[in-house]
Motif scaffolding. Sequence first.
Motif, PDB file in Angstrom:
ATOM      1  N   LEU A 146       0.730  -1.029   0.036  1.00  0.00           N
ATOM      2  CA  LEU A 146       0.140   0.007  -0.100  1.00  0.00           C
ATOM      3  C   LEU A 146       0.933   1.245  -0.038  1.00  0.00           C
ATOM      4  CD1 LEU A 146      -2.688   1.552   0.199  1.00  0.00           C
ATOM      5  CD2 LEU A 146      -2.624   1.188   2.857  1.00  0.00           C
ATOM      6  N   LYS A 147       2.088   1.343   0.741  1.00  0.00           N
ATOM      7  CA  LYS A 147       2.790   2.508   0.820  1.00  0.00           C
ATOM      8  C   LYS A 147       3.338   2.617  -0.561  1.00  0.00           C
ATOM      9  CE  LYS A 147       6.811   4.466   3.353  1.00  0.00           C
ATOM     10  NZ  LYS A 147       7.808   4.166   4.459  1.00  0.00           N
ATOM     11  N   THR A 148       4.024   1.478  -1.252  1.00  0.00           N
ATOM     12  CA  THR A 148       4.546   1.773  -2.565  1.00  0.00           C
ATOM     13  C   THR A 148       3.614   2.423  -3.451  1.00  0.00           C
ATOM     14  OG1 THR A 148       6.008   0.063  -2.065  1.00  0.00           O
ATOM     15  CG2 THR A 148       5.712   0.497  -4.320  1.00  0.00           C
ATOM     16  N   SER A 164       2.875   5.909  -3.344  1.00  0.00           N
ATOM     17  CA  SER A 164       3.963   6.808  -3.132  1.00  0.00           C
ATOM     18  C   SER A 164       4.529   7.222  -4.556  1.00  0.00           C
ATOM     19  CB  SER A 164       5.031   6.403  -2.278  1.00  0.00           C
ATOM     20  OG  SER A 164       4.590   6.316  -1.082  1.00  0.00           O
ATOM     21  N   PRO A 165       5.081   8.443  -4.605  1.00  0.00           N
ATOM     22  CA  PRO A 165       5.944   8.839  -6.077  1.00  0.00           C
ATOM     23  C   PRO A 165       7.008   7.851  -6.336  1.00  0.00           C
ATOM     24  CG  PRO A 165       5.796  10.621  -4.648  1.00  0.00           C
ATOM     25  CD  PRO A 165       5.193   9.475  -3.942  1.00  0.00           C
ATOM     26  N   VAL A 166       7.338   7.571  -7.464  1.00  0.00           N
ATOM     27  CA  VAL A 166       8.378   6.734  -8.031  1.00  0.00           C
ATOM     28  C   VAL A 166       9.747   7.566  -7.913  1.00  0.00           C
ATOM     29  CG1 VAL A 166       9.413   5.768 -10.120  1.00  0.00           C
ATOM     30  CG2 VAL A 166       7.045   5.536  -9.619  1.00  0.00           C
ATOM     31  N   ARG A 170       1.581   7.823 -10.652  1.00  0.00           N
ATOM     32  CA  ARG A 170       1.762   8.288  -9.099  1.00  0.00           C
ATOM     33  C   ARG A 170       2.816   9.558  -8.860  1.00  0.00           C
ATOM     34  NH1 ARG A 170       4.361   2.460  -8.198  1.00  0.00           N
ATOM     35  NH2 ARG A 170       5.523   3.743  -6.664  1.00  0.00           N
ATOM     36  N   GLY A 171       3.341   9.900  -9.974  1.00  0.00           N
ATOM     37  CA  GLY A 171       4.495  10.959  -9.664  1.00  0.00           C
ATOM     38  C   GLY A 171       5.741  10.525  -9.810  1.00  0.00           C
ATOM     39  N   THR A 228      17.014  15.209  -3.436  1.00  0.00           N
ATOM     40  CA  THR A 228      16.141  16.349  -2.849  1.00  0.00           C
ATOM     41  C   THR A 228      14.800  16.133  -2.202  1.00  0.00           C
ATOM     42  OG1 THR A 228      15.250  17.199  -4.852  1.00  0.00           O
ATOM     43  CG2 THR A 228      17.390  17.848  -4.683  1.00  0.00           C
ATOM     44  N   GLY A 229      14.352  14.964  -2.611  1.00  0.00           N
ATOM     45  CA  GLY A 229      13.060  14.798  -2.096  1.00  0.00           C
ATOM     46  C   GLY A 229      11.778  15.541  -2.862  1.00  0.00           C
ATOM     47  N   GLU A 230      12.241  16.472  -3.784  1.00  0.00           N
ATOM     48  CA  GLU A 230      11.320  17.074  -4.704  1.00  0.00           C
ATOM     49  C   GLU A 230      10.277  16.061  -5.475  1.00  0.00           C
ATOM     50  OE1 GLU A 230      12.980  21.143  -6.308  1.00  0.00           O
ATOM     51  OE2 GLU A 230      14.574  19.754  -6.204  1.00  0.00           O
ATOM     52  N   ALA A 231       9.185  16.711  -5.813  1.00  0.00           N
ATOM     53  CA  ALA A 231       8.347  15.553  -6.383  1.00  0.00           C
ATOM     54  C   ALA A 231       7.215  16.215  -7.303  1.00  0.00           C
ATOM     55  CB  ALA A 231       7.589  14.430  -5.594  1.00  0.00           C
TER      56      ALA A 231
END
Length: 258
Positions: free
Chosen positions: A173-175, A178-180, A237-238, A244-247
């Motif tokens: 579920l978390k995967t 969450s964004p790739v 999913r993005g 950097t963690g940017e999405a």
Amino acid sequence: MPVPQKKFMGYTTTFTGNFELDRPLYDFQVLYLLEFARTRRVKRNEAMLTTIPDSLRDAVSLPLGNEGCYFINESHPEADASIIDDNRPPKGQPGLYCQWQPIFNGRGIEWNGHEKFYKYIEWLQYIIVNFIAQWDYELNGTVTWQGETASDIGKIIVVKNQIIEPYGAEAKLKTITSPVTVPGNIWQGLYAVHLHDSHVLASWIAALHSCNELGHPETAKWIEDNLIGLYGAGINRGFQNQETGEAFIPNCYPMGAS
């Protein structure tokens, strides 16, 4: 018993059996979960939803949730105007339809018999965490599944609100919600294409051309190498910059379709 299914485009899995609750759901909880399973789960503008009545959600004391994830009154005349993206679920939800619903007497959870139920393990994990456990119920039992291919067969075992088979439901579920995560240089290329034209990434061929034109050949190669798998998942999913963690989430509609 499974409902007979005809073959359509896509893939249908049938389920036999049901999971049992330690005590019956209240009628208003049953009604809410039935509507939750019936309605298309789409991203919505929370601010616009605050003026739309949602009596069944109110009855179970749920908030609107992130991107309207708990909203169910989609038949209201103003509900369509709240939709941000009708082809993506709200944050945290694994798909557009949850096909787990209460059984007729409120004493368990079963498949609703509709075709093409995808992410069924992730959806079961979601309703256990967000509804069953939150309402202080306990779910147990075994449900078997059969896909369209003979070898696609298995079972889901739940013990005290934990999916013990197949293993890893929480991680799944978390995967899926969450964004790739991609290397920083690849993300920069994807984001450059997105900024240049937010529709282009929905077409991988157009994305390849755009990457090369904008000076990101390494991103073009990454798209080709990951076309089946990470790239398609990222469109839904993005993409997240692992450094950097940017999405960002691409516009999933091809040019001229939105």
